[in-house]
Design a protein around this motif. Structure first.
Motif, PDB file in Angstrom:
ATOM      1  N   ARG A   1       0.818  -1.222   0.000  1.00 15.07           N
ATOM      2  CA  ARG A   1       0.000   0.000   0.000  1.00 15.07           C
ATOM      3  C   ARG A   1       0.849   1.269   0.000  1.00 15.07           C
ATOM      4  O   ARG A   1       0.473   2.267  -0.607  1.00 15.07           O
ATOM      5  CB  ARG A   1      -0.965  -0.020   1.190  1.00 15.07           C
ATOM      6  CG  ARG A   1      -2.102  -1.006   1.003  1.00 15.07           C
ATOM      7  CD  ARG A   1      -3.168  -0.931   2.075  1.00 15.07           C
ATOM      8  NE  ARG A   1      -2.761  -1.579   3.304  1.00 15.07           N
ATOM      9  CZ  ARG A   1      -2.478  -0.954   4.432  1.00 15.07           C
ATOM     10  NH1 ARG A   1      -2.542   0.376   4.486  1.00 15.07           N
ATOM     11  NH2 ARG A   1      -2.130  -1.605   5.517  1.00 15.07           N
TER      12      ARG A   1
ATOM     13  N   LYS B   1       1.883   1.704  -3.655  1.00 10.67           N
ATOM     14  CA  LYS B   1       0.754   2.134  -4.477  1.00 10.67           C
ATOM     15  C   LYS B   1       0.432   3.615  -4.231  1.00 10.67           C
ATOM     16  O   LYS B   1       0.156   4.368  -5.178  1.00 10.67           O
ATOM     17  CB  LYS B   1      -0.474   1.277  -4.176  1.00 10.67           C
ATOM     18  CG  LYS B   1      -0.349  -0.169  -4.610  1.00 10.67           C
ATOM     19  CD  LYS B   1      -0.501  -0.346  -6.102  1.00 10.67           C
ATOM     20  CE  LYS B   1      -1.955  -0.268  -6.529  1.00 10.67           C
ATOM     21  NZ  LYS B   1      -2.131  -0.640  -7.950  1.00 10.67           N
ATOM     22  N   ALA B   2       0.467   4.022  -2.977  1.00 10.02           N
ATOM     23  CA  ALA B   2       0.181   5.417  -2.640  1.00 10.02           C
ATOM     24  C   ALA B   2       1.254   6.344  -3.202  1.00 10.02           C
ATOM     25  O   ALA B   2       0.950   7.433  -3.719  1.00 10.02           O
ATOM     26  CB  ALA B   2       0.071   5.579  -1.117  1.00 10.02           C
ATOM     27  N   TYR B   3       2.510   5.948  -3.118  1.00 10.16           N
ATOM     28  CA  TYR B   3       3.625   6.746  -3.648  1.00 10.16           C
ATOM     29  C   TYR B   3       3.473   6.910  -5.157  1.00 10.16           C
ATOM     30  O   TYR B   3       3.627   8.007  -5.699  1.00 10.16           O
ATOM     31  CB  TYR B   3       4.938   6.043  -3.309  1.00 10.16           C
ATOM     32  CG  TYR B   3       6.192   6.824  -3.647  1.00 10.16           C
ATOM     33  CD1 TYR B   3       6.870   7.545  -2.674  1.00 10.16           C
ATOM     34  CD2 TYR B   3       6.718   6.814  -4.936  1.00 10.16           C
ATOM     35  CE1 TYR B   3       8.027   8.238  -2.963  1.00 10.16           C
ATOM     36  CE2 TYR B   3       7.879   7.501  -5.244  1.00 10.16           C
ATOM     37  CZ  TYR B   3       8.536   8.218  -4.259  1.00 10.16           C
ATOM     38  OH  TYR B   3       9.688   8.907  -4.571  1.00 10.16           O
ATOM     39  N   LYS B   4       3.180   5.816  -5.821  1.00 10.22           N
ATOM     40  CA  LYS B   4       3.030   5.841  -7.282  1.00 10.22           C
ATOM     41  C   LYS B   4       1.896   6.785  -7.700  1.00 10.22           C
ATOM     42  O   LYS B   4       2.032   7.562  -8.656  1.00 10.22           O
ATOM     43  CB  LYS B   4       2.751   4.424  -7.786  1.00 10.22           C
ATOM     44  CG  LYS B   4       2.573   4.313  -9.282  1.00 10.22           C
ATOM     45  CD  LYS B   4       2.536   2.855  -9.722  1.00 10.22           C
ATOM     46  CE  LYS B   4       1.326   2.137  -9.178  1.00 10.22           C
ATOM     47  NZ  LYS B   4       1.213   0.762  -9.738  1.00 10.22           N
ATOM     48  N   LYS B   5       0.803   6.725  -6.980  1.00 11.35           N
ATOM     49  CA  LYS B   5      -0.349   7.572  -7.308  1.00 11.35           C
ATOM     50  C   LYS B   5      -0.071   9.044  -7.003  1.00 11.35           C
ATOM     51  O   LYS B   5      -0.399   9.924  -7.810  1.00 11.35           O
ATOM     52  CB  LYS B   5      -1.576   7.100  -6.520  1.00 11.35           C
ATOM     53  CG  LYS B   5      -2.833   7.902  -6.807  1.00 11.35           C
ATOM     54  CD  LYS B   5      -4.014   7.357  -6.024  1.00 11.35           C
ATOM     55  CE  LYS B   5      -5.282   8.161  -6.314  1.00 11.35           C
ATOM     56  NZ  LYS B   5      -6.446   7.632  -5.549  1.00 11.35           N
ATOM     57  N   ARG B   6       0.545   9.310  -5.874  1.00 11.76           N
ATOM     58  CA  ARG B   6       0.771  10.701  -5.460  1.00 11.76           C
ATOM     59  C   ARG B   6       1.771  11.411  -6.348  1.00 11.76           C
ATOM     60  O   ARG B   6       1.564  12.564  -6.742  1.00 11.76           O
ATOM     61  CB  ARG B   6       1.242  10.742  -4.004  1.00 11.76           C
ATOM     62  CG  ARG B   6       1.519  12.153  -3.507  1.00 11.76           C
ATOM     63  CD  ARG B   6       1.846  12.186  -2.035  1.00 11.76           C
ATOM     64  NE  ARG B   6       2.071  13.542  -1.572  1.00 11.76           N
ATOM     65  CZ  ARG B   6       2.371  13.866  -0.315  1.00 11.76           C
ATOM     66  NH1 ARG B   6       2.435  12.916   0.609  1.00 11.76           N
ATOM     67  NH2 ARG B   6       2.563  15.118   0.027  1.00 11.76           N
TER      68      ARG B   6
ATOM     69  N   ASN C   1      -4.403  -6.275 -10.043  1.00 14.70           N
ATOM     70  CA  ASN C   1      -3.195  -5.734 -10.667  1.00 14.70           C
ATOM     71  C   ASN C   1      -2.653  -6.561 -11.825  1.00 14.70           C
ATOM     72  O   ASN C   1      -1.822  -6.072 -12.590  1.00 14.70           O
ATOM     73  CB  ASN C   1      -2.095  -5.601  -9.608  1.00 14.70           C
ATOM     74  CG  ASN C   1      -2.401  -4.554  -8.561  1.00 14.70           C
ATOM     75  OD1 ASN C   1      -2.235  -3.360  -8.781  1.00 14.70           O
ATOM     76  ND2 ASN C   1      -2.868  -4.996  -7.404  1.00 14.70           N
TER      77      ASN C   1
ATOM     78  N   GLU D   1       3.058  10.167  -9.300  1.00 14.80           N
ATOM     79  CA  GLU D   1       2.921   9.800 -10.712  1.00 14.80           C
ATOM     80  C   GLU D   1       4.238   9.299 -11.299  1.00 14.80           C
ATOM     81  O   GLU D   1       4.692   9.753 -12.345  1.00 14.80           O
ATOM     82  CB  GLU D   1       2.381  10.987 -11.527  1.00 14.80           C
ATOM     83  CG  GLU D   1       0.993  11.425 -11.080  1.00 14.80           C
ATOM     84  CD  GLU D   1       0.461  12.583 -11.912  1.00 14.80           C
ATOM     85  OE1 GLU D   1       1.265  13.256 -12.582  1.00 14.80           O
ATOM     86  OE2 GLU D   1      -0.761  12.802 -11.886  1.00 14.80           O
TER      87      GLU D   1
ATOM     88  N   ASP E   1       3.892  -1.579 -11.925  1.00 15.98           N
ATOM     89  CA  ASP E   1       3.175  -1.482 -13.199  1.00 15.98           C
ATOM     90  C   ASP E   1       3.480  -2.683 -14.087  1.00 15.98           C
ATOM     91  O   ASP E   1       2.608  -3.159 -14.824  1.00 15.98           O
ATOM     92  CB  ASP E   1       3.582  -0.195 -13.927  1.00 15.98           C
ATOM     93  CG  ASP E   1       3.252   1.041 -13.113  1.00 15.98           C
ATOM     94  OD1 ASP E   1       2.071   1.378 -13.002  1.00 15.98           O
ATOM     95  OD2 ASP E   1       4.192   1.658 -12.571  1.00 15.98           O
TER      96      ASP E   1
END
Length: 272
Positions: A116, A119-124, A228, A126, A149
């Motif tokens: 998690r 995932k949060a780092y990737k979303k925040r 995923n 980009e 990814d």
């Protein structure tokens, strides 16, 4: 006299150099900035040198060993991710993350937290995350890989073990105790606090309670995989189960994207 004097002076100079050198070493160890904690790795061309502070970088995080054991803990991974946006790495220098995984798994909770965080780092921010399996990504190791990814492996890597063992084996020794005339007393409070106590006969519902927890964690694992990866739930549960597959077979069913890569191959793709 002059020989003795020269010897003393030489010893003092040598002592000064040693003390100065040790001071410099300890000063560098006391510097807790992220740039002094990270290791500069070679790029895809094999070059290993420190570049200008404005140069974009790819952050490699090694998931090597049992998850939940130092240094692969959720706290350590969180620190790496937080620090990667500060000090010499501020102003969005980190343009991607490469996970290098060689892990048999570990704690279910620690694996989920690390997943998690990524995932949060990737979303925040980009930034893309690629995973490179260099040996083994089983159980929690594959759970974490699902945050990426794309997942790549070496040609001899093993992937899978989508399952949960949430409790160690339980043994009941009441038969042996009765045979040898041994009694045991367990003092507890709260209904079910001493579930599967090995020194008394078990109730019919005790195993069901533990199994329900394992089923809950397993459902979460399957949800992560199917959310995923291009693989259906029925295939994961009914066909794949907790098998560990060679990389080529894992690619065929969608657990990974490429089964014959090197670290440098993945680095080149991520740097594009």
């Amino acid at each position: 006299f002059f020989v003795a004097f020269s010897g003393v002076v030489g010893a003092l100079i040598a002592l000064f150099v040693i003390v100065f050198g040790l001071t410099a070493i300890f000063a560098s160890l006391d510097d807790d900035t992220f740039s002094n904690k990270v290791k500069i790795l070679s790029d895809a061309q094999g070059s290993r040198k420190e570049l200008a502070s404005s140069t974009p970088v790819i952050l490699q995080i090694d998931i090597d060993g049992v998850i939940g054991s130092d240094p692969i803990t959720s706290k350590k991974i969180e620190e790496i991710l937080l620090d990667s946006r500060e000090d010499d790495f501020k102003n969005e220098r980190v343009k991607g993350i490469m996970l290098v995984i060689n892990s048999p798994g570990g704690g279910a909770n620690e694996s989920d937290i690390i997943y998690r965080y990524l995932k949060a780092y990737k979303k925040r921010y980009e930034v893309p995350i690629y995973a490179f399996v260099n040996g083994l990504a089983a159980s929690g190791g594959y759970y974490i890989a699902c945050a990426a990814d794309r997942i790549f492996t070496s040609n001899v890597s093993l992937v899978g073990s989508i399952g949960v063992v949430s409790w160690p084996p339980f043994f009941n020794v009441t038969g042996a105790m009765e045979k040898f005339g041994v009694d045991a007393v367990t003092v507890s409070a709260g209904k079910g606090k001493d579930l599967l106590n090995p020194f008394r006969k078990w109730g019919d519902d005790e195993e069901k309670h533990r199994q329900a927890i394992s089923d809950f964690l397993y459902k979460q694992f399957v949800n992560v995989v199917t959310a995923n990866r291009p693989i259906e739930r029925d295939e994961v549960v009914k066909a794949l189960g907790a098998k560990v597959l060679p990389a080529p077979e894992a690619k065929e069913i969608g657990l990974i994207d490429n089964a014959d890569c090197s670290r440098n191959d993945v680095l080149r793709l991520l740097a594009r």
